[in-house]
Design an enzyme around this catalytic site. Structure first.
Site, PDB file in Angstrom:
ATOM      1  N   HIS A  80       0.844  -1.205   0.000  1.00 51.01           N
ATOM      2  CA  HIS A  80       0.000   0.000   0.000  1.00 51.01           C
ATOM      3  C   HIS A  80       0.879   1.254   0.000  1.00 51.01           C
ATOM      4  O   HIS A  80       0.656   2.173  -0.791  1.00 51.01           O
ATOM      5  CB  HIS A  80      -0.936  -0.012   1.210  1.00 51.01           C
ATOM      6  CG  HIS A  80      -1.619   1.297   1.488  1.00 51.01           C
ATOM      7  ND1 HIS A  80      -2.643   1.787   0.703  1.00 51.01           N
ATOM      8  CD2 HIS A  80      -1.400   2.237   2.445  1.00 51.01           C
ATOM      9  CE1 HIS A  80      -3.035   2.962   1.181  1.00 51.01           C
ATOM     10  NE2 HIS A  80      -2.291   3.265   2.230  1.00 51.01           N
ATOM     11  N   ASP A 109       6.391  21.775 -26.554  1.00 50.52           N
ATOM     12  CA  ASP A 109       6.309  20.424 -25.973  1.00 50.52           C
ATOM     13  C   ASP A 109       7.384  20.336 -24.912  1.00 50.52           C
ATOM     14  O   ASP A 109       8.028  21.332 -24.590  1.00 50.52           O
ATOM     15  CB  ASP A 109       6.520  19.332 -27.052  1.00 50.52           C
ATOM     16  CG  ASP A 109       5.912  17.985 -26.632  1.00 50.52           C
ATOM     17  OD1 ASP A 109       6.255  17.490 -25.548  1.00 50.52           O
ATOM     18  OD2 ASP A 109       5.095  17.436 -27.399  1.00 50.52           O
ATOM     19  N   TRP A 145       7.466  -0.199   3.844  1.00 50.74           N
ATOM     20  CA  TRP A 145       7.979   0.407   2.610  1.00 50.74           C
ATOM     21  C   TRP A 145       9.406   0.939   2.771  1.00 50.74           C
ATOM     22  O   TRP A 145      10.101   1.182   1.790  1.00 50.74           O
ATOM     23  CB  TRP A 145       7.039   1.518   2.124  1.00 50.74           C
ATOM     24  CG  TRP A 145       7.243   2.857   2.788  1.00 50.74           C
ATOM     25  CD1 TRP A 145       6.749   3.236   3.996  1.00 50.74           C
ATOM     26  CD2 TRP A 145       7.988   3.968   2.271  1.00 50.74           C
ATOM     27  NE1 TRP A 145       7.149   4.517   4.281  1.00 50.74           N
ATOM     28  CE2 TRP A 145       7.907   4.997   3.232  1.00 50.74           C
ATOM     29  CE3 TRP A 145       8.713   4.202   1.103  1.00 50.74           C
ATOM     30  CZ2 TRP A 145       8.530   6.233   3.061  1.00 50.74           C
ATOM     31  CZ3 TRP A 145       9.333   5.445   0.945  1.00 50.74           C
ATOM     32  CH2 TRP A 145       9.235   6.438   1.906  1.00 50.74           C
ATOM     33  N   SER A 172      12.861   6.137 -14.124  1.00 52.52           N
ATOM     34  CA  SER A 172      11.752   6.885 -14.723  1.00 52.52           C
ATOM     35  C   SER A 172      11.658   8.290 -14.125  1.00 52.52           C
ATOM     36  O   SER A 172      11.523   9.282 -14.849  1.00 52.52           O
ATOM     37  CB  SER A 172      10.439   6.121 -14.496  1.00 52.52           C
ATOM     38  OG  SER A 172       9.334   6.949 -14.676  1.00 52.52           O
ATOM     39  N   SER A 173      11.747   8.374 -12.781  1.00 53.33           N
ATOM     40  CA  SER A 173      11.632   9.677 -12.107  1.00 53.33           C
ATOM     41  C   SER A 173      12.764  10.603 -12.493  1.00 53.33           C
ATOM     42  O   SER A 173      12.559  11.804 -12.700  1.00 53.33           O
ATOM     43  CB  SER A 173      11.668   9.490 -10.589  1.00 53.33           C
ATOM     44  OG  SER A 173      10.510   8.871 -10.155  1.00 53.33           O
ATOM     45  N   HIS A 256      13.434  11.985   3.413  1.00 49.36           N
ATOM     46  CA  HIS A 256      12.797  13.242   3.791  1.00 49.36           C
ATOM     47  C   HIS A 256      12.607  14.192   2.602  1.00 49.36           C
ATOM     48  O   HIS A 256      11.509  14.689   2.414  1.00 49.36           O
ATOM     49  CB  HIS A 256      13.424  13.956   4.984  1.00 49.36           C
ATOM     50  CG  HIS A 256      12.480  15.020   5.449  1.00 49.36           C
ATOM     51  ND1 HIS A 256      11.449  14.768   6.320  1.00 49.36           N
ATOM     52  CD2 HIS A 256      12.321  16.283   5.032  1.00 49.36           C
ATOM     53  CE1 HIS A 256      10.711  15.860   6.434  1.00 49.36           C
ATOM     54  NE2 HIS A 256      11.218  16.800   5.673  1.00 49.36           N
ATOM     55  N   GLU A 258      12.095  13.245  -0.226  1.00 50.11           N
ATOM     56  CA  GLU A 258      11.001  12.580  -0.940  1.00 50.11           C
ATOM     57  C   GLU A 258       9.634  13.083  -0.472  1.00 50.11           C
ATOM     58  O   GLU A 258       8.736  13.276  -1.290  1.00 50.11           O
ATOM     59  CB  GLU A 258      11.103  11.063  -0.766  1.00 50.11           C
ATOM     60  CG  GLU A 258       9.883  10.255  -1.212  1.00 50.11           C
ATOM     61  CD  GLU A 258       9.664  10.227  -2.716  1.00 50.11           C
ATOM     62  OE1 GLU A 258      10.615  10.534  -3.464  1.00 50.11           O
ATOM     63  OE2 GLU A 258       8.549   9.909  -3.147  1.00 50.11           O
ATOM     64  N   TYR A 260       8.900  15.963   0.418  1.00 55.83           N
ATOM     65  CA  TYR A 260       8.646  17.255  -0.231  1.00 55.83           C
ATOM     66  C   TYR A 260       8.429  17.100  -1.727  1.00 55.83           C
ATOM     67  O   TYR A 260       7.742  17.917  -2.345  1.00 55.83           O
ATOM     68  CB  TYR A 260       9.750  18.258   0.113  1.00 55.83           C
ATOM     69  CG  TYR A 260       9.659  18.616   1.572  1.00 55.83           C
ATOM     70  CD1 TYR A 260       8.570  19.363   2.028  1.00 55.83           C
ATOM     71  CD2 TYR A 260      10.558  18.130   2.496  1.00 55.83           C
ATOM     72  CE1 TYR A 260       8.412  19.626   3.368  1.00 55.83           C
ATOM     73  CE2 TYR A 260      10.401  18.396   3.851  1.00 55.83           C
ATOM     74  CZ  TYR A 260       9.327  19.143   4.273  1.00 55.83           C
ATOM     75  OH  TYR A 260       9.159  19.387   5.601  1.00 55.83           O
ATOM     76  N   SER A 271      -1.714  26.881  -5.330  1.00 53.03           N
ATOM     77  CA  SER A 271      -1.414  28.278  -5.651  1.00 53.03           C
ATOM     78  C   SER A 271      -1.970  28.689  -7.011  1.00 53.03           C
ATOM     79  O   SER A 271      -1.968  29.872  -7.349  1.00 53.03           O
ATOM     80  CB  SER A 271       0.104  28.507  -5.617  1.00 53.03           C
ATOM     81  OG  SER A 271       0.610  28.187  -4.353  1.00 53.03           O
ATOM     82  N   HIS A 305      15.238  13.029  12.044  1.00 55.75           N
ATOM     83  CA  HIS A 305      14.010  13.006  12.850  1.00 55.75           C
ATOM     84  C   HIS A 305      13.219  11.711  12.668  1.00 55.75           C
ATOM     85  O   HIS A 305      12.268  11.470  13.396  1.00 55.75           O
ATOM     86  CB  HIS A 305      13.138  14.245  12.591  1.00 55.75           C
ATOM     87  CG  HIS A 305      12.618  14.381  11.192  1.00 55.75           C
ATOM     88  ND1 HIS A 305      12.361  15.600  10.611  1.00 55.75           N
ATOM     89  CD2 HIS A 305      12.302  13.468  10.264  1.00 55.75           C
ATOM     90  CE1 HIS A 305      11.916  15.416   9.392  1.00 55.75           C
ATOM     91  NE2 HIS A 305      11.860  14.132   9.151  1.00 55.75           N
ATOM     92  N   HIS A 306      13.604  10.886  11.680  1.00 54.64           N
ATOM     93  CA  HIS A 306      12.958   9.578  11.537  1.00 54.64           C
ATOM     94  C   HIS A 306      13.645   8.533  12.404  1.00 54.64           C
ATOM     95  O   HIS A 306      13.232   7.377  12.422  1.00 54.64           O
ATOM     96  CB  HIS A 306      13.002   9.128  10.076  1.00 54.64           C
ATOM     97  CG  HIS A 306      12.228  10.029   9.173  1.00 54.64           C
ATOM     98  ND1 HIS A 306      10.884   9.860   8.931  1.00 54.64           N
ATOM     99  CD2 HIS A 306      12.599  11.121   8.474  1.00 54.64           C
ATOM    100  CE1 HIS A 306      10.463  10.813   8.106  1.00 54.64           C
ATOM    101  NE2 HIS A 306      11.489  11.592   7.820  1.00 54.64           N
ATOM    102  N   THR A 331       6.818  27.026   5.557  1.00 44.98           N
ATOM    103  CA  THR A 331       5.510  26.412   5.340  1.00 44.98           C
ATOM    104  C   THR A 331       4.407  27.346   5.839  1.00 44.98           C
ATOM    105  O   THR A 331       3.364  27.512   5.198  1.00 44.98           O
ATOM    106  CB  THR A 331       5.414  25.046   6.048  1.00 44.98           C
ATOM    107  OG1 THR A 331       6.581  24.281   5.721  1.00 44.98           O
ATOM    108  CG2 THR A 331       4.190  24.282   5.611  1.00 44.98           C
ATOM    109  N   LYS A 334       3.644  30.020   3.415  1.00 43.58           N
ATOM    110  CA  LYS A 334       2.752  29.577   2.353  1.00 43.58           C
ATOM    111  C   LYS A 334       1.287  29.595   2.792  1.00 43.58           C
ATOM    112  O   LYS A 334       0.427  30.123   2.095  1.00 43.58           O
ATOM    113  CB  LYS A 334       3.131  28.163   1.899  1.00 43.58           C
ATOM    114  CG  LYS A 334       4.340  28.160   1.014  1.00 43.58           C
ATOM    115  CD  LYS A 334       4.723  26.757   0.635  1.00 43.58           C
ATOM    116  CE  LYS A 334       5.770  26.794  -0.448  1.00 43.58           C
ATOM    117  NZ  LYS A 334       5.239  27.256  -1.740  1.00 43.58           N
ATOM    118  N   ARG A 453       1.745   0.722  15.081  1.00 44.43           N
ATOM    119  CA  ARG A 453       1.372   0.603  13.674  1.00 44.43           C
ATOM    120  C   ARG A 453       1.826  -0.761  13.143  1.00 44.43           C
ATOM    121  O   ARG A 453       2.560  -1.486  13.816  1.00 44.43           O
ATOM    122  CB  ARG A 453       2.011   1.728  12.857  1.00 44.43           C
ATOM    123  CG  ARG A 453       3.509   1.707  12.906  1.00 44.43           C
ATOM    124  CD  ARG A 453       4.155   2.934  12.311  1.00 44.43           C
ATOM    125  NE  ARG A 453       4.057   2.997  10.863  1.00 44.43           N
ATOM    126  CZ  ARG A 453       4.878   3.707  10.075  1.00 44.43           C
ATOM    127  NH1 ARG A 453       5.855   4.420  10.625  1.00 44.43           N
ATOM    128  NH2 ARG A 453       4.717   3.734   8.784  1.00 44.43           N
TER     129      ARG A 453
HETATM  130 CU   CU1 Z   1      11.176  13.495   7.431  1.00 44.69          CU
END
Ligand code: CU1
Length: 528
Positions: A80, A109, A145, A172-173, A256, A258, A260, A271, A305-306, A331, A334, A453
Site C-alpha cells: 500500500h 512540448d 515500505w 523513470s523519475s 525526507h 522525498e 517534499y 497556488s 528526525h525519523h 511552510t 505559504k 502501527r
Molecule cells: Cu522526514
C-alpha cells in the site's frame, strides 16, 4: 476536414498514417498524451493501493483476526505504501507537469519528447513487478515500505524483485525530472522570465532538482541491500561488520526530501486554484518562490528526525529537532499567503476551490502533528504508533491527494473541452472531506494511547476508534467511485468549456499563451 487546415494544434499528429489506437499511446511523444497516460496510470494504481487499504481497514474493523493472516497483512501495508507513493502521487504530479508546464511557459512540448515516452512506459513495467511480487512463493515484501535491514536481508525472491522495481521507478523519475527542469530552463516563451512563471512551474522546477538529487541515493541504498542479499557484501549486516543503522541514514537522506517531492507540486496546484476562485492574484508570489526553495534546502538536513530512537547523541537529536521545526517557517509563509489571497476576495466555491480550501485546513493539521513529532522527547514516545500514521496520512491524503483532486477539477475543462458536473463533484467533495476525517482523526487518539502501527490485531481498548476509522475508510473508498464517474462523464461530453472556463476568474494560468487551449484528446482532429 482537410488535415492541412487543422491549425488548432500544429503538433497533433494529423498527417496521414499517424498511429492510432494502442500504437498511438505506445509511441506518443506528445506531452498532453503522455500527461494523460501518467494520470490514468496513477488512477489504476490508486484503485489497487486503495483496495489494499480497504482490506487493511476490514482486518482492523474489530480485534481478533478476521480476513487476512499477519503475514499477508504486513505485505499489504508495505505494498500500500510503495504503490501510493511511487505509483499514485508521483505519477499523478508528473502527469500534471506534462500537461501544464509546457502550456504555462509557452513551450511547444517537453524538451526531450522521446525520453518522455520512455519515462512513462517504464512505470507500468515497474508497477507490474511490484504487484506481481504478491503472487510469488512467500508473498511480497512484508518489512514496511522503508525496507530496513536486518529484516530486509532475509526474505525471498520478491524482495529482489521489489528492489528491481524501485530501480526502474527511480530511472523513470530521474528522466522525468531532467525533462521537466530542462523544459522550464530552456523553453520558456520570450518574456516569460523565471519570476513571471506560474507558481506550479516553480514548485515543479524545485521538485525536479530534489528528484535528481535524491533518487540516486535511494538507488544506492537498495543496490547495497541487493549486494548484501546476493553477493556477499556486509554493508548493513552487523554479523559481517556492517551497520544496519547506516541504511536508515541513507534511506532517510532520500526519504525526507522525498516527502517534499510528494507535497511541493501540491503547493503549486493550490497556488493556481485559490487565486482563480478568489479572483485576486496570488498574495506574496516572490515569498512563495523563496519559501519553496527554503523548504527544499532544509529538507536535506532533517533526516535524523525519523531515527530519534536508534541511539544517536543528544546533540544530534537537538540538531535534527531544531532543523525540522525551522521548516514550519517557510511552510507557515505559504499557508498565510493562501489565506491572504482569499482575504476579501470575490470567492466562489466550485469543486476545485472546495478541495483547495480543504487542503489548506487539513494539510495544516498534518503540518502541526508533524511539529509535534519533530520534538525528540515526544517522538520517542510516539515512534511507531498510530500517531505517526495519522500524521502522514493527513499530509499525503488530505494534502497531496486533495491537491490532485483540486487540480483535476480545475483543469479537466482545459484538458477535455467540457465543464465538469459540479453537482457530482460537490457530492464527491463533501463525502470525501467528511469521511477522510472520520478515517484518520481517531488515529491520533489511538497513537497517543499507544497502539503500534503495522499490526493485524490489537488490544481491546483500541476497538472503538478502530471501528470508527474503518467505517470512515469504507465511505471514503466508496466515494472515490464518484470521481471516476465525474472524469468519464467529462471526457464523454457535457457543457462546452468557454475560452475562460471559470467565470470572472483572473487566474494567471488561463491567460498564458497556449496555441490550443482545449485540445480534446478524446476526439482527435478528423483526418480525411
Ligand atoms: Cu522526514
Amino acid at each position: 476536414m482537410d488535415a492541412h487546415a487543422t491549425t488548432a494544434d500544429p503538433l497533433a499528429s494529423t498527417h496521414h498514417g499517424a498511429p492510432r489506437g494502442l500504437a498511438r499511446w505506445l509511441t506518443t511523444t506528445n506531452h498532453k498524451d503522455i500527461g494523460t497516460l501518467y494520470l490514468w496510470f496513477a488512477a489504476v494504481m490508486f484503485l489497487v493501493g486503495g483496495l489494499m487499504a480497504m482490506l487493511i481497514r476490514v482486518e482492523l474493523f474489530e480485534p481478533g483476526l478476521q480476513v487476512v493472516q499477519p503475514g499477508l497483512f504486513n505485505q499489504l501495508t508495505t505494498m500500500h505504501g510503495l504503490i501510493m507513493i511511487f505509483g499514485v502521487i508521483m505519477p499523478a504530479f508528473t502527469g500534471f507537469a506534462n500537461w501544464q508546464v509546457p502550456l504555462m511557459i509557452g513551450a511547444p512540448d517537453m524538451a526531450f519528447p522521446r525520453m518522455n515516452n520512455w519515462s512513462f512506459w517504464l512505470l507500468p513495467v515497474a508497477g507490474a513487478l511490484l504487484i506481481g511480487s504478491l503472487f510469488l512463493p512467500g508473498g511480497a515484501v512484508a518489512g514496511g515500505w522503508t525496507m530496513y535491514p536486518p529484516l530486509y536481508l532475509q526474505g525471498g525472491i520478491s524482495y529482489d524483485l521489489t528492489i528491481f522495481a524501485i530501480h526502474i521507478m527511480g530511472a523513470s523519475s530521474i528522466m522525468g525530472a531532467i525533462n521537466i527542469a530542462t523544459t522550464i530552463l530552456n523553453m520558456r516563451a520570450p518574456g516569460m522570465t523565471l519570476m513571471k512563471m506560474p507558481l506550479f512551474v516553480w514548485t515543479w522546477l524545485i521538485t525536479a532538482y530534489l528528484l535528481i538529487a535524491v533518487m540516486p541515493v535511494l538507488a544506492g541504498a537498495v543496490t547495497m541491500l541487493l549486494t548484501d542479499r546476493n553477493f556477499g557484501t556486509h554493508f548493513f549486516d552487523a554479523a559481517g561488520g556492517g551497520d544496519p543503522v547506516m541504511f536508515q541514514h541513507i534511506f532517510w537522506f532520500f526519504g525526507h526530501p522525498e516527502v517534499y517531492i510528494l507535497i511541493l507540486p501540491a503547493f503549486g496546484i493550490i497556488s493556481s486554484v485559490i487565486p482563480t476562485f478568489a479572483r485576486k492574484p496570488l498574495f506574496g508570489y516572490a515569498s512563495m518562490v523563496y519559501a519553496t526553495a527554503s523548504i527544499a534546502i532544509l529538507s536535506f538536513i532533517v533526516w535524523g528526525h525519523h531515527m530519534f530512537t536508534v541511539g544517536m547523541p543528544a546533540a544530534a537529536q537537538l540538531f535534527f529537532m531544531y532543523a525540522t521545526l525551522l521548516i514550519a517557517v517557510p511552510t507557515g509563509v505559504k499557508v498565510f499567503n493562501w489565506v491572504a489571497t482569499m482575504w476579501r476576495g470575490s470567492m466562489t466555491f466550485e469543486t476545485a476551490m472546495l478541495f483547495a480550501v480543504a487542503f489548506v485546513c487539513l494539510f495544516t493539521i498534518g503540518g502541526f502533528s508533524g511539529l509535534v513529532l519533530a520534538m525528540a522527547p515526544v517522538d520517542i514516545q510516539l515512534q511507531d504508533t498510530y500517531y505517526v500514521v495519522a500524521h502522514f496520512h493527513y499530509v499525503l491524503v488530505t494534502g497531496a491527494l486533495f491537491s490532485i483532486y483540486a487540480g483535476i477539477y480545475y483543469w479537466l475543462p482545459k484538458w477535455t473541452g467540457h465543464m465538469v458536473d459540479e453537482t457530482l463533484g460537490r457530492w464527491h467533495f463533501w463525502l470525501s472531506a467528511i469521511s477522510v476525517n472520520v478515517l484518520f482523526f481517531p488515529m491520533h487518539f489511538l497513537g497517543l494511547a499507544g497502539m503500534p502501527r503495522r499490526i493485524p490485531d490489537y488490544a481491546l481498548q483500541f476497538a472503538d476508534f478502530n471501528r470508527i476509522a474503518s467505517l470512515g475508510g469504507f465511505v471514503f473508498g466508496a466515494s472515490q467511485i464518484l470521481l471516476l464517474w465525474v472524469i468519464l462523464k467529462c471526457i464523454r461530453g457535457g457543457r462546452r468549456a468557454e475560452a475562460k472556463a471559470w467565470e470572472g476568474a483572473e487566474g494567471l494560468e488561463w491567460t498564458v499563451p497556449s496555441p490550443a487551449p482545449y485540445h480534446t484528446f478524446a476526439q482527435p482532429p478528423e483526418v480525411k
